[in-house]
Design a protein around this motif. Sequence first.
Motif, PDB file in Angstrom:
ATOM      1  N   ARG A  61     -91.240 -21.032 -43.056  1.00  0.00           N
ATOM      2  CA  ARG A  61     -91.611 -20.716 -42.011  1.00  0.00           C
ATOM      3  C   ARG A  61     -91.907 -22.078 -41.247  1.00  0.00           C
ATOM      4  O   ARG A  61     -92.667 -22.658 -41.591  1.00  0.00           O
ATOM      5  CB  ARG A  61     -93.195 -19.895 -42.061  1.00  0.00           C
ATOM      6  CG  ARG A  61     -93.714 -19.662 -40.620  1.00  0.00           C
ATOM      7  CD  ARG A  61     -94.949 -18.886 -40.852  1.00  0.00           C
ATOM      8  NE  ARG A  61     -94.590 -17.487 -41.557  1.00  0.00           N
ATOM      9  CZ  ARG A  61     -95.449 -16.803 -41.985  1.00  0.00           C
ATOM     10  NH1 ARG A  61     -96.686 -17.175 -42.616  1.00  0.00           N
ATOM     11  NH2 ARG A  61     -95.009 -15.576 -42.574  1.00  0.00           N
ATOM     12  N   LEU A  62     -91.068 -22.138 -40.006  1.00  0.00           N
ATOM     13  CA  LEU A  62     -91.249 -23.155 -39.017  1.00  0.00           C
ATOM     14  C   LEU A  62     -92.294 -22.600 -38.001  1.00  0.00           C
ATOM     15  O   LEU A  62     -92.292 -21.706 -37.522  1.00  0.00           O
ATOM     16  CB  LEU A  62     -90.021 -23.564 -38.349  1.00  0.00           C
ATOM     17  CG  LEU A  62     -90.121 -24.611 -37.336  1.00  0.00           C
ATOM     18  CD1 LEU A  62     -90.399 -25.836 -38.129  1.00  0.00           C
ATOM     19  CD2 LEU A  62     -88.604 -24.767 -36.698  1.00  0.00           C
ATOM     20  N   GLN A  63     -93.145 -23.575 -37.957  1.00  0.00           N
ATOM     21  CA  GLN A  63     -94.467 -23.272 -36.695  1.00  0.00           C
ATOM     22  C   GLN A  63     -94.461 -23.968 -35.686  1.00  0.00           C
ATOM     23  O   GLN A  63     -94.470 -25.371 -35.972  1.00  0.00           O
ATOM     24  CB  GLN A  63     -95.682 -22.841 -37.551  1.00  0.00           C
ATOM     25  CG  GLN A  63     -97.246 -22.630 -36.967  1.00  0.00           C
ATOM     26  CD  GLN A  63     -98.213 -22.669 -37.752  1.00  0.00           C
ATOM     27  OE1 GLN A  63     -98.219 -21.875 -38.807  1.00  0.00           O
ATOM     28  NE2 GLN A  63     -99.278 -23.450 -37.534  1.00  0.00           N
ATOM     29  N   TYR A  64     -94.580 -23.709 -34.506  1.00  0.00           N
ATOM     30  CA  TYR A  64     -94.912 -24.606 -33.383  1.00  0.00           C
ATOM     31  C   TYR A  64     -96.403 -24.389 -32.793  1.00  0.00           C
ATOM     32  O   TYR A  64     -96.383 -23.006 -32.163  1.00  0.00           O
ATOM     33  CB  TYR A  64     -93.830 -24.655 -32.320  1.00  0.00           C
ATOM     34  CG  TYR A  64     -93.849 -25.576 -31.079  1.00  0.00           C
ATOM     35  CD1 TYR A  64     -93.626 -27.085 -31.333  1.00  0.00           C
ATOM     36  CD2 TYR A  64     -94.304 -24.878 -29.979  1.00  0.00           C
ATOM     37  CE1 TYR A  64     -93.876 -27.618 -30.167  1.00  0.00           C
ATOM     38  CE2 TYR A  64     -94.434 -25.899 -28.878  1.00  0.00           C
ATOM     39  CZ  TYR A  64     -94.419 -27.170 -29.013  1.00  0.00           C
ATOM     40  OH  TYR A  64     -94.597 -28.054 -27.822  1.00  0.00           O
ATOM     41  N   GLY A  65     -97.184 -25.336 -32.593  1.00  0.00           N
ATOM     42  CA  GLY A  65     -98.317 -24.945 -31.859  1.00  0.00           C
ATOM     43  C   GLY A  65     -98.276 -25.161 -30.505  1.00  0.00           C
ATOM     44  O   GLY A  65     -98.004 -26.070 -29.659  1.00  0.00           O
ATOM     45  N   ILE A  66     -98.452 -23.894 -29.830  1.00  0.00           N
ATOM     46  CA  ILE A  66     -98.616 -23.967 -28.507  1.00  0.00           C
ATOM     47  C   ILE A  66    -100.058 -24.207 -27.717  1.00  0.00           C
ATOM     48  O   ILE A  66    -100.019 -24.820 -26.725  1.00  0.00           O
ATOM     49  CB  ILE A  66     -98.172 -22.392 -28.090  1.00  0.00           C
ATOM     50  CG1 ILE A  66     -96.788 -22.095 -28.527  1.00  0.00           C
ATOM     51  CG2 ILE A  66     -98.509 -22.353 -26.586  1.00  0.00           C
ATOM     52  CD1 ILE A  66     -96.409 -20.690 -28.223  1.00  0.00           C
ATOM     53  N   SER A  67    -100.928 -24.045 -28.578  1.00  0.00           N
ATOM     54  CA  SER A  67    -102.186 -24.384 -28.289  1.00  0.00           C
ATOM     55  C   SER A  67    -102.844 -24.577 -29.621  1.00  0.00           C
ATOM     56  O   SER A  67    -102.239 -24.693 -30.597  1.00  0.00           O
ATOM     57  CB  SER A  67    -103.066 -23.509 -27.698  1.00  0.00           C
ATOM     58  OG  SER A  67    -103.459 -22.326 -28.314  1.00  0.00           O
ATOM     59  N   ASN A  68    -104.173 -24.933 -29.494  1.00  0.00           N
ATOM     60  CA  ASN A  68    -104.910 -25.324 -30.866  1.00  0.00           C
ATOM     61  C   ASN A  68    -105.150 -23.960 -31.785  1.00  0.00           C
ATOM     62  O   ASN A  68    -105.486 -24.024 -32.914  1.00  0.00           O
ATOM     63  CB  ASN A  68    -106.210 -26.081 -30.780  1.00  0.00           C
ATOM     64  CG  ASN A  68    -105.727 -27.461 -30.398  1.00  0.00           C
ATOM     65  OD1 ASN A  68    -104.828 -28.077 -30.663  1.00  0.00           O
ATOM     66  ND2 ASN A  68    -106.870 -28.375 -29.733  1.00  0.00           N
ATOM     67  N   ASP A  69    -105.041 -22.782 -31.015  1.00  0.00           N
ATOM     68  CA  ASP A  69    -105.537 -21.782 -31.679  1.00  0.00           C
ATOM     69  C   ASP A  69    -104.218 -20.649 -31.622  1.00  0.00           C
ATOM     70  O   ASP A  69    -104.329 -19.416 -32.227  1.00  0.00           O
ATOM     71  CB  ASP A  69    -106.535 -20.976 -30.657  1.00  0.00           C
ATOM     72  CG  ASP A  69    -107.688 -21.655 -30.781  1.00  0.00           C
ATOM     73  OD1 ASP A  69    -108.309 -22.410 -32.153  1.00  0.00           O
ATOM     74  OD2 ASP A  69    -108.718 -21.813 -29.851  1.00  0.00           O
ATOM     75  N   PHE A  70    -103.231 -20.976 -31.124  1.00  0.00           N
ATOM     76  CA  PHE A  70    -101.892 -20.156 -31.083  1.00  0.00           C
ATOM     77  C   PHE A  70    -100.567 -20.781 -31.489  1.00  0.00           C
ATOM     78  O   PHE A  70    -100.481 -22.007 -30.933  1.00  0.00           O
ATOM     79  CB  PHE A  70    -101.971 -19.449 -29.859  1.00  0.00           C
ATOM     80  CG  PHE A  70    -100.956 -18.568 -29.519  1.00  0.00           C
ATOM     81  CD1 PHE A  70    -101.169 -17.047 -30.016  1.00  0.00           C
ATOM     82  CD2 PHE A  70     -99.694 -18.462 -29.111  1.00  0.00           C
ATOM     83  CE1 PHE A  70    -100.168 -16.133 -29.831  1.00  0.00           C
ATOM     84  CE2 PHE A  70     -98.708 -17.661 -28.908  1.00  0.00           C
ATOM     85  CZ  PHE A  70     -99.202 -16.436 -29.376  1.00  0.00           C
TER      86      PHE A  70
END
Length: 178
Positions: A61-70
């Motif tokens: 799973r590749l994850q990109y932080g759009i904000s610190n909570d999302f």
Amino acid sequence: MKLLSKLTAAVLVMGALFFANTAKAQTTPANAFRLGLGIETGVPTGLARLGSTFTLGGTARLQYGISNDFAATFTVGGYHFFPKKIPGSDKRYGSYGEIPIKFGFKEFFVPNVYFGGEAGIAYEKLEEGWGPHRLDLSPGLGYANKTWDVSIRYENFSGADQPRFGMVGLRLAYGFGL
């Protein structure tokens, strides 16, 4: 249901242990990529439970932080459905697997605890070749810190004129920043 109760208890215990050790960990720094490599197990639901005992698989799973909570996610991997014995014989039902390709999100509603949702397509791999592809929808709840991600989810596979089935799954992943 005993297995589901044990899986839920294991998730809660692991979550408590991880939370006690890293309560202030920031898991989705804005504008940063993370990669999680996970092993997954589950209990088949719907039509799948008639011919399968359990599932086992792995995902990236590749994850990109759009904000610190999302965070936005992209997940690929595979699940194998282990067949049951056919009643009254020594033979087993056919073995098969699902290869999901999903996009989704993770929303951290308290530190380290998130609700996630994914949608995509799953390709069925049968013993004798490829089967149909299906819509794959997957809501889940999890706990993540800077290193570990533990989640439980329901995965639903459905398609036009195809029987629906799914699994209740548990994922344990090791994650790191890129």
